[in-house]
Motif scaffolding. Structure first.
Motif, PDB file in Angstrom:
ATOM      1  N   VAL A   1       0.673  -1.441  -0.220  1.00 39.99           N
ATOM      2  CA  VAL A   1       0.121   0.158   0.012  1.00 39.99           C
ATOM      3  C   VAL A   1       0.721   1.206  -0.020  1.00 39.99           C
ATOM      4  O   VAL A   1       0.572   2.127  -0.725  1.00 39.99           O
ATOM      5  CB  VAL A   1      -0.970  -0.023   1.407  1.00 39.99           C
ATOM      6  CG1 VAL A   1      -1.632   1.383   1.470  1.00 39.99           C
ATOM      7  CG2 VAL A   1      -2.105  -0.994   1.163  1.00 39.99           C
TER       8      VAL A   1
ATOM      9  N   GLU B   1     -13.372  -2.849  -1.954  1.00 37.96           N
ATOM     10  CA  GLU B   1     -12.030  -2.963  -1.356  1.00 37.96           C
ATOM     11  C   GLU B   1     -11.142  -2.055  -2.052  1.00 37.96           C
ATOM     12  O   GLU B   1     -10.180  -1.450  -1.439  1.00 37.96           O
ATOM     13  CB  GLU B   1     -11.570  -4.503  -1.562  1.00 37.96           C
ATOM     14  CG  GLU B   1     -12.267  -5.233  -0.686  1.00 37.96           C
ATOM     15  CD  GLU B   1     -12.205  -6.842  -0.783  1.00 37.96           C
ATOM     16  OE1 GLU B   1     -11.753  -7.073  -1.690  1.00 37.96           O
ATOM     17  OE2 GLU B   1     -12.220  -7.497   0.117  1.00 37.96           O
TER      18      GLU B   1
ATOM     19  N   HIS C   1     -11.464   1.520  -0.785  1.00 36.49           N
ATOM     20  CA  HIS C   1     -10.787   1.827   0.308  1.00 36.49           C
ATOM     21  C   HIS C   1      -9.218   1.869   0.359  1.00 36.49           C
ATOM     22  O   HIS C   1      -8.518   2.524   0.813  1.00 36.49           O
ATOM     23  CB  HIS C   1     -11.076   0.425   1.429  1.00 36.49           C
ATOM     24  CG  HIS C   1     -10.587   0.515   2.849  1.00 36.49           C
ATOM     25  ND1 HIS C   1      -9.291  -0.082   2.904  1.00 36.49           N
ATOM     26  CD2 HIS C   1     -10.987   1.054   3.947  1.00 36.49           C
ATOM     27  CE1 HIS C   1      -8.928   0.331   4.325  1.00 36.49           C
ATOM     28  NE2 HIS C   1      -9.841   0.876   4.842  1.00 36.49           N
ATOM     29  N   ARG C   2      -8.692   0.900  -0.690  1.00 36.98           N
ATOM     30  CA  ARG C   2      -7.364   0.981  -0.954  1.00 36.98           C
ATOM     31  C   ARG C   2      -6.845   2.232  -1.277  1.00 36.98           C
ATOM     32  O   ARG C   2      -5.703   2.971  -0.899  1.00 36.98           O
ATOM     33  CB  ARG C   2      -6.767  -0.294  -1.810  1.00 36.98           C
ATOM     34  CG  ARG C   2      -5.512  -0.547  -1.901  1.00 36.98           C
ATOM     35  CD  ARG C   2      -5.254  -1.532  -3.095  1.00 36.98           C
ATOM     36  NE  ARG C   2      -6.063  -1.389  -4.218  1.00 36.98           N
ATOM     37  CZ  ARG C   2      -6.882  -2.124  -4.532  1.00 36.98           C
ATOM     38  NH1 ARG C   2      -7.393  -3.233  -3.908  1.00 36.98           N
ATOM     39  NH2 ARG C   2      -7.666  -1.995  -5.814  1.00 36.98           N
ATOM     40  N   ASP C   3      -7.403   2.761  -2.317  1.00 33.89           N
ATOM     41  CA  ASP C   3      -7.148   4.169  -2.882  1.00 33.89           C
ATOM     42  C   ASP C   3      -7.367   5.260  -1.896  1.00 33.89           C
ATOM     43  O   ASP C   3      -6.365   6.125  -1.942  1.00 33.89           O
ATOM     44  CB  ASP C   3      -8.135   4.466  -4.090  1.00 33.89           C
ATOM     45  CG  ASP C   3      -7.772   3.750  -5.380  1.00 33.89           C
ATOM     46  OD1 ASP C   3      -6.525   2.950  -5.432  1.00 33.89           O
ATOM     47  OD2 ASP C   3      -8.549   3.306  -6.234  1.00 33.89           O
TER      48      ASP C   3
ATOM     49  N   GLU D   1      -6.955   4.806   1.264  1.00 32.31           N
ATOM     50  CA  GLU D   1      -5.931   4.786   2.268  1.00 32.31           C
ATOM     51  C   GLU D   1      -4.780   5.212   1.644  1.00 32.31           C
ATOM     52  O   GLU D   1      -3.858   5.897   2.310  1.00 32.31           O
ATOM     53  CB  GLU D   1      -5.885   3.241   2.749  1.00 32.31           C
ATOM     54  CG  GLU D   1      -4.944   2.958   3.598  1.00 32.31           C
ATOM     55  CD  GLU D   1      -4.960   1.502   4.302  1.00 32.31           C
ATOM     56  OE1 GLU D   1      -5.283   1.484   5.679  1.00 32.31           O
ATOM     57  OE2 GLU D   1      -4.850   0.758   3.466  1.00 32.31           O
TER      58      GLU D   1
END
Length: 77
Positions: free
Chosen positions: A9, A46, A49-51, A53
């Motif tokens: 990440v 998901e 959320h990843r982007d 974060e």
């Protein structure tokens, strides 16, 4: 979650672009998720959320991106 996941990440956040670009990608994933059936939404949520974060990490921990990441996670629940 493993340490390698968080390393990925962080690497992604540093490589992709400015936080605004990452946040825009997260918003696009959220829009796509709302157009899908409930059973099919999880991958888009998901990704959102990843982007968000990654935007949070890249923007020196700007809380608005973290709030969007949490909202995406909550929407998935």
């Amino acid at each position: 979650m493993t340490t390698s996941f968080f390393s990925c990440v962080i690497s992604l956040a540093l490589a992709v672009g400015p936080p605004e670009t990452l946040a825009a990608a997260g918003e696009a994933h959220l829009r796509r998720a709302t157009a899908l059936r409930v059973e099919e939404r999880l991958p888009e949520l998901e990704a959102a959320h990843r982007d968000f974060e990654a935007a949070y990490l890249k923007a020196d921990e700007d809380p608005r991106y973290l709030c969007r990441a949490l909202a995406a996670a909550e929407f998935g629940l």
